[in-house]
Design a protein around this motif. Structure first.
Motif, PDB file in Angstrom:
ATOM      1  N   ILE A 248      62.921  59.099  24.381  1.00 57.96           N
ATOM      2  CA  ILE A 248      63.483  60.075  23.444  1.00 57.96           C
ATOM      3  C   ILE A 248      64.841  60.553  23.949  1.00 57.96           C
ATOM      4  O   ILE A 248      65.789  60.738  23.184  1.00 57.96           O
ATOM      5  CB  ILE A 248      62.511  61.260  23.252  1.00 57.96           C
ATOM      6  CG1 ILE A 248      61.251  60.785  22.509  1.00 57.96           C
ATOM      7  CG2 ILE A 248      63.180  62.401  22.480  1.00 57.96           C
ATOM      8  CD1 ILE A 248      60.142  61.813  22.463  1.00 57.96           C
TER       9      ILE A 248
ATOM     10  N   LEU B 124      71.671  55.513  22.227  1.00 57.35           N
ATOM     11  CA  LEU B 124      71.459  54.680  21.045  1.00 57.35           C
ATOM     12  C   LEU B 124      72.456  55.017  19.940  1.00 57.35           C
ATOM     13  O   LEU B 124      73.016  54.121  19.293  1.00 57.35           O
ATOM     14  CB  LEU B 124      70.026  54.852  20.542  1.00 57.35           C
ATOM     15  CG  LEU B 124      69.585  53.960  19.382  1.00 57.35           C
ATOM     16  CD1 LEU B 124      69.777  52.489  19.721  1.00 57.35           C
ATOM     17  CD2 LEU B 124      68.124  54.236  19.020  1.00 57.35           C
TER      18      LEU B 124
ATOM     19  N   LYS C  21      68.011  61.578  15.556  1.00 56.22           N
ATOM     20  CA  LYS C  21      67.320  61.836  16.827  1.00 56.22           C
ATOM     21  C   LYS C  21      65.870  62.245  16.594  1.00 56.22           C
ATOM     22  O   LYS C  21      64.967  61.797  17.310  1.00 56.22           O
ATOM     23  CB  LYS C  21      68.061  62.914  17.618  1.00 56.22           C
ATOM     24  CG  LYS C  21      69.387  62.466  18.211  1.00 56.22           C
ATOM     25  CD  LYS C  21      70.032  63.588  19.007  1.00 56.22           C
ATOM     26  CE  LYS C  21      71.341  63.145  19.633  1.00 56.22           C
ATOM     27  NZ  LYS C  21      71.965  64.226  20.436  1.00 56.22           N
TER      28      LYS C  21
ATOM     29  N   GLU D 256      73.107  63.268  12.690  1.00 57.57           N
ATOM     30  CA  GLU D 256      72.736  62.816  14.021  1.00 57.57           C
ATOM     31  C   GLU D 256      71.436  63.465  14.491  1.00 57.57           C
ATOM     32  O   GLU D 256      70.609  62.827  15.139  1.00 57.57           O
ATOM     33  CB  GLU D 256      73.871  63.089  15.009  1.00 57.57           C
ATOM     34  CG  GLU D 256      75.090  62.210  14.767  1.00 57.57           C
ATOM     35  CD  GLU D 256      76.172  62.407  15.810  1.00 57.57           C
ATOM     36  OE1 GLU D 256      75.996  63.259  16.702  1.00 57.57           O
ATOM     37  OE2 GLU D 256      77.198  61.712  15.742  1.00 57.57           O
TER      38      GLU D 256
ATOM     39  N   TYR E 174      63.873  59.224  15.393  1.00 60.22           N
ATOM     40  CA  TYR E 174      63.683  58.338  16.548  1.00 60.22           C
ATOM     41  C   TYR E 174      62.576  58.894  17.451  1.00 60.22           C
ATOM     42  O   TYR E 174      61.702  58.146  17.907  1.00 60.22           O
ATOM     43  CB  TYR E 174      65.007  58.230  17.304  1.00 60.22           C
ATOM     44  CG  TYR E 174      64.935  57.518  18.630  1.00 60.22           C
ATOM     45  CD1 TYR E 174      64.733  56.145  18.702  1.00 60.22           C
ATOM     46  CD2 TYR E 174      65.078  58.222  19.824  1.00 60.22           C
ATOM     47  CE1 TYR E 174      64.682  55.493  19.920  1.00 60.22           C
ATOM     48  CE2 TYR E 174      65.030  57.584  21.043  1.00 60.22           C
ATOM     49  CZ  TYR E 174      64.826  56.222  21.087  1.00 60.22           C
ATOM     50  OH  TYR E 174      64.773  55.583  22.305  1.00 60.22           O
ATOM     51  N   ALA E 175      62.586  60.217  17.676  1.00 59.56           N
ATOM     52  CA  ALA E 175      61.563  60.858  18.508  1.00 59.56           C
ATOM     53  C   ALA E 175      60.178  60.688  17.894  1.00 59.56           C
ATOM     54  O   ALA E 175      59.201  60.404  18.606  1.00 59.56           O
ATOM     55  CB  ALA E 175      61.891  62.341  18.699  1.00 59.56           C
TER      56      ALA E 175
ATOM     57  N   CYS F 245      66.954  58.876  25.429  1.00 60.77           N
ATOM     58  CA  CYS F 245      67.960  57.814  25.275  1.00 60.77           C
ATOM     59  C   CYS F 245      68.606  57.817  23.888  1.00 60.77           C
ATOM     60  O   CYS F 245      69.424  56.939  23.587  1.00 60.77           O
ATOM     61  CB  CYS F 245      67.319  56.441  25.515  1.00 60.77           C
ATOM     62  SG  CYS F 245      66.871  56.104  27.230  1.00 60.77           S
ATOM     63  N   SER F 246      68.245  58.780  23.047  1.00 58.62           N
ATOM     64  CA  SER F 246      68.759  58.778  21.670  1.00 58.62           C
ATOM     65  C   SER F 246      70.274  58.896  21.628  1.00 58.62           C
ATOM     66  O   SER F 246      70.927  58.313  20.751  1.00 58.62           O
ATOM     67  CB  SER F 246      68.116  59.922  20.868  1.00 58.62           C
ATOM     68  OG  SER F 246      68.409  61.183  21.456  1.00 58.62           O
TER      69      SER F 246
END
Length: 202
Positions: free
Chosen positions: A167, A173, A19, A15, A22-23, A169-170
């Protein structure tokens, strides 16, 4: 119907990797948009972010100063807005919902931000993912609108704050992905406000 299983974000290596990736994507896209915005669509007009060192260096320092000033209050305001979006969508869909933002004022840090539902509230899967993704969709939409703001410093400063919230909002998501993977359309979910939900099979 009966409780089937409980899904909780574990903040494990997988996870954290998601994250971080994604960032990086959000930051890369944000920097690309800033470059395009600074140069009016052309990356070759000016040497650095569209700032001519002979006349516009003050704009660079001004931009950095603005970023330092707005980061903390801007993040707090957008966090309230984030949770307000969750609550508004939930209420619009007919659910009992409230939100809470806890701030450590000594450290100027957001300690907790969560949307609460009614104690026995169960939410249909499709409505649950809509509530989850509301802030992410909203902030992505705002980023496109901000792109067209004429003032460079204002648009880039706003884009910086929106990137921080995207970021942030990860977690939403990740929970969206878990809900889509582990549930079907007939299922309902019960959110406990602590990065976890219980699946109630339909």
């Amino acid at each position: 119907m009966k409780d089937n299983n409980r899904i909780k974000l574990k903040d494990n290596f997988k996870e954290k990797l998601f994250k971080n990736a994604y960032a990086v994507i959000i930051l890369a896209v944000g920097i690309s948009i800033i470059l395009l915005r600074a140069n009016n669509g052309s990356l070759n007009n000016h040497p650095f972010l569209g700032i001519r060192l002979d006349s516009d260096l003050v704009n660079l320092y001004g931009f950095l100063l603005i970023i330092l000033i707005i980061t903390i209050p801007g993040t707090i305001i957008l966090t309230y807005f984030h949770e307000l979006i969750h609550r508004s969508i939930a209420r619009k869909l007919g659910y009992i919902a409230n939100f809470e933002v806890v701030i450590n004022w000594k450290k100027l840090k957001i300690k907790e931000a969560v949307c609460h539902f009614g104690k026995e509230e169960t939410i249909q899967r499709n409505k649950f993912v809509l509530i989850l993704m509301g802030p992410l969709i909203t902030f992505f939409s705002l980023s496109f609108i901000i792109f067209f703001i004429e003032n460079f410093l204002l648009s880039v400063s706003a884009m910086f704050l929106i990137a921080l919230k995207l970021i942030g909002c990860s977690g939403d998501l990740l929970m969206f992905i878990q809900a889509m993977k582990k549930t079907s359309r007939e299922d309902s979910l019960k959110y406990d406000g602590n990065k976890s939900f219980t699946i109630i099979k339909g």
